[in-house]
Design a protein around this motif. Structure first.
Motif, short mmCIF file in Angstrom:
data_model
loop_
_atom_site.label_atom_id
_atom_site.label_comp_id
_atom_site.label_asym_id
_atom_site.label_seq_id
_atom_site.Cartn_x
_atom_site.Cartn_y
_atom_site.Cartn_z
N PRO A 81 -55.74 11.92 -23.71
CA PRO A 81 -56.74 12.98 -23.65
C PRO A 81 -56.15 14.28 -23.13
CG PRO A 81 -56.87 11.64 -21.68
CD PRO A 81 -55.76 11.06 -22.52
N THR A 82 -56.82 15.39 -23.40
CA THR A 82 -56.35 16.68 -22.91
C THR A 82 -56.75 16.89 -21.46
OG1 THR A 82 -58.34 17.63 -23.84
CG2 THR A 82 -56.33 17.84 -25.14
N ALA A 83 -55.96 17.73 -20.78
CA ALA A 83 -56.22 18.11 -19.39
C ALA A 83 -56.22 19.63 -19.31
CB ALA A 83 -55.16 17.51 -18.47
N LEU A 84 -56.80 20.16 -18.23
CA LEU A 84 -56.88 21.61 -18.08
C LEU A 84 -55.50 22.27 -18.14
CD1 LEU A 84 -59.56 21.94 -15.24
CD2 LEU A 84 -59.87 22.30 -17.69
N GLU A 85 -54.51 21.59 -17.56
CA GLU A 85 -53.16 22.18 -17.51
C GLU A 85 -52.44 22.18 -18.86
OE1 GLU A 85 -54.20 19.61 -15.66
OE2 GLU A 85 -52.73 17.96 -15.67
N ASP A 86 -53.10 21.61 -19.87
CA ASP A 86 -52.52 21.65 -21.22
C ASP A 86 -52.81 22.98 -21.91
OD1 ASP A 86 -53.44 18.18 -21.71
OD2 ASP A 86 -51.58 19.04 -20.89
N SER A 87 -53.65 23.80 -21.31
CA SER A 87 -53.93 25.12 -21.89
C SER A 87 -52.66 25.95 -21.93
CB SER A 87 -55.00 25.85 -21.07
OG SER A 87 -56.23 25.18 -21.12
N ALA A 88 -52.29 26.40 -23.11
CA ALA A 88 -51.05 27.14 -23.31
C ALA A 88 -50.95 27.51 -24.78
CB ALA A 88 -49.83 26.30 -22.91
N VAL A 89 -49.89 28.22 -25.12
CA VAL A 89 -49.56 28.43 -26.54
C VAL A 89 -48.45 27.45 -26.89
CG1 VAL A 89 -48.73 30.02 -28.29
CG2 VAL A 89 -50.19 30.86 -26.44
#
Lengths: 113, 113
Positions: A81-89
């Motif tokens: 699953p995704t996590a908040l810290e995966d936010s990036a380009v």
């Protein structure tokens, strides 16, 4: 010149969901890469892939990440699953051989809410 | 520990001046050093590169100077133009046989007319 296409350009999802980032590499290239760039910071190597296998991965390539290129189609990065810290380009890149230049796509901006 | 460092973080020069961007590295196994240029919203693109066998590499207005003993490189842009305004990344590739690039944080260059 040769182009690497990335789809979509921007993806917004809720934390915990699965996301797949798609990359259409240069047609005759054999080596594929994913890099992660947080705003204002350096591009960091995630993984590279050749002949259907991961060659090298960094510590950023968590267990929730996976890559594949089924039947020569898109080269994908899946996060589940995704996590908040995966936010990036996330930038995809490809090259014909190990010693050839990398061609980068425009990036997919992933926003995890 | 950051393997590739760049300075300054940002730089503003006037049109016609010479821009100097600095890069240093730690890993002695690095043997190839490409510089990538990234315009806002665009993909990074290879600008110029140098390997361990050379001390200098020139391409038009762009020149890399390489001090191997000190593990330092610099990118000189002569007759800087407003169109050169972008982020410049120094990168390094080691002899891991995987093609992995390690990037610096980048230098944001602004050229004023």
């Amino acid at each position: 010149g040769p182009k690497v296409l990335q789809i979509p350009s921007h993806q917004i999802i809720d934390m915990g969901q699965m996301v797949t980032l798609n990359c259409d590499p240069v047609s005759n290239h054999l080596y594929f890469y994913w890099y992660k760039q947080i705003l204002g910071q350096q591009m960091e190597f995630l993984v590279n892939f050749y002949n259907g296998k991961v060659m090298e991965k960094s510590k950023l390539f968590k267990d929730q990440f996976s890559v594949e290129r089924p039947d020569g189609s898109y080269f994908t990065l899946k996060i589940q699953p995704t996590a908040l810290e995966d936010s990036a380009v996330y930038f995809c890149a490809s090259s014909f051989s190990i010693n050839e230049r990398l061609f980068f796509g425009h990036g997919t901006k992933l926003s995890v809410l | 520990q950051q393997q590739v460092r760049q300075s300054p973080q940002s730089l503003t020069v006037w049109e016609g001046e010479t821009t100097i961007l600095n890069c240093s590295y730690e890993d002695s196994t690095f043997d190839y050093f490409p510089w990538y240029r990234q315009f806002p919203g665009k993909s990074p693109a290879l600008l110029i590169a140098i390997s361990l066998v050379s001390n200098k590499k020139e391409d038009g207005r762009f020149t890399i100077f390489f001090n191997k003993r000190e593990k330092k490189l610099s990118l000189h842009i002569t007759d800087s133009q407003p169109g050169d305004s972008a982020t410049y990344f120094c990168a390094a590739r080691g002899n891991t046989n995987t093609g992995k690039l390690t990037f610096g944080d980048g230098t944001v260059l602004t050229v004023k007319p």
